[in-house]
Scaffold this motif. Structure first.
Motif, PDB file in Angstrom:
ATOM      1  N   ILE A 200       0.928  -1.253   0.109  1.00  0.00           N
ATOM      2  CA  ILE A 200       0.223  -0.329  -0.521  1.00  0.00           C
ATOM      3  C   ILE A 200       0.985   1.692   0.402  1.00  0.00           C
ATOM      4  CG2 ILE A 200      -1.683   1.094   1.509  1.00  0.00           C
ATOM      5  CD1 ILE A 200      -2.985  -1.251   2.587  1.00  0.00           C
TER       6      ILE A 200
ATOM      7  N   ILE B 272      -7.277   1.816  -4.980  1.00  0.00           N
ATOM      8  CA  ILE B 272      -6.582   0.955  -3.843  1.00  0.00           C
ATOM      9  C   ILE B 272      -7.691   0.048  -4.111  1.00  0.00           C
ATOM     10  CG2 ILE B 272      -4.686  -0.499  -2.553  1.00  0.00           C
ATOM     11  CD1 ILE B 272      -3.707   2.763  -2.564  1.00  0.00           C
TER      12      ILE B 272
ATOM     13  N   ILE C  73      -8.638   4.141  -0.974  1.00  0.00           N
ATOM     14  CA  ILE C  73      -8.270   2.763  -0.447  1.00  0.00           C
ATOM     15  C   ILE C  73      -9.682   2.201   0.131  1.00  0.00           C
ATOM     16  CG2 ILE C  73      -7.063   1.062   1.063  1.00  0.00           C
ATOM     17  CD1 ILE C  73      -4.574   3.949   1.496  1.00  0.00           C
TER      18      ILE C  73
END
Length: 291
Positions: free
Chosen positions: A24, A40, A67
């Motif tokens: 990440i 993501i 994310i």
């Protein structure tokens, strides 16, 4: 379909607590002006360790970063990617395994390029990182003379998953799905969607950093022997795929894949507890498909 992002990065993650933060953080280490261009998706595939908690910690550290954490029951690598395909909101789609990472500058360059192109697939370089031997091997999947020239004829050699970025619509509109509950479906991912690819572009960007040889990894010899039946099933899936290609240009790439997989299968069969049955099935596949 209107897309919210240029690129969706899907991270399939099963028991990746030791590695997920690096994956990440490598994506979010790029210039913040790129954050609006990609999302993501961390697909927590029924992990029994702290994968989800480590992902949540990254989400707190990088507040405002694009994310999403999606936790699901364990279904295998293919199941996690299938989930990512269904959830993707980017125009393009790339898989980053939970123990791998990206090169910052190359990833920025990829995002820049994806904004301005319209092809079914983008191919990029990757590096095979082998810590046990202190090696880093730069892999260039296609000839450099093809760089930045849109192609319509597919390569004759299989392109590794690490090198591929697909147009998301190509996967979603054709309802592409990987076999679930099975190892080695990266072969399906890097081959089966090719039947829909009519245009592709090679960019000499060393984007993907592939950790090779860690304990428990599916490509180690121990894992290959343990999961020899899975490898054989995927090989059979590839043979069946080949049967429907007729004279398609994709047949050369498929034959290259089969030849490589057969070599591995025949190497691991004698070491498997099911060696007699697996060897018999492998010979049968060679005979019925005349390969």
């Amino acid at each position: 379909m209107e897309h919210l992002y240029t690129l969706t990065i899907v991270i399939p993650a099963y028991n990746m607590e030791r590695y997920i933060a690096r994956a990440i953080e490598s994506l979010l280490a790029i210039d913040g002006r790129y954050w609006a261009d990609f999302e993501i998706l961390v697909i927590n595939d029924g992990s029994t360790d702290l994968t989800a908690e480590m992902t949540e910690a990254c989400m707190e550290e990088f507040s405002g970063a694009p994310i999403r954490l999606i936790s699901k029951e364990n279904g295998g690598h293919g199941s996690a990617i299938n989930c990512g395909i269904a959830e993707a909101k980017g125009a393009y789609f790339k898989v980053l395994d939970g123990d791998d990472w990206v090169d910052r500058l190359a990833f920025e360059a990829l995002l820049d390029a994806l904004r301005d192109i319209e092809v079914d697939m983008v191919v990029t370089d990757f590096t095979r990182r082998i810590p046990a031997y202190g090696q880093s091997i730069h892999e260039q999947p296609v000839d450099s003379s093809l760089a930045r020239i849109v192609q319509s004829v597919l390569p004759t050699k299989r392109l590794p998953m690490h090198s591929l970025t697909y147009k998301t619509a190509l996967l979603q509109e054709h309802q592409f799905r990987l076999t679930e509950g099975m190892y080695y479906v990266d072969v399906e991912y890097s081959l089966f969607p090719m039947q829909y690819v009519t245009s592709w572009l090679y960019l000499s960007l060393n984007v993907y950093q592939y950790l090779f040889g860690r304990e428990g990894q599916s490509v180690t010899l121990v894992s290959l022997v343990k999961n020899a039946a899975h490898h054989l099933q995927v090989l059979e899936n590839v043979f069946e795929f080949r049967q429907n290609l007729s004279d398609s240009p994709l047949k050369a790439m498929t034959d290259d894949t089969i030849a490589s997989m057969l070599e591995v299968q025949e190497m691991i069969n004698p070491h498997s507890e099911q060696k007699t049955e697996l060897s018999k099935q492998t010979r049968y596949l060679r005979e019925i498909y005349n390969f």
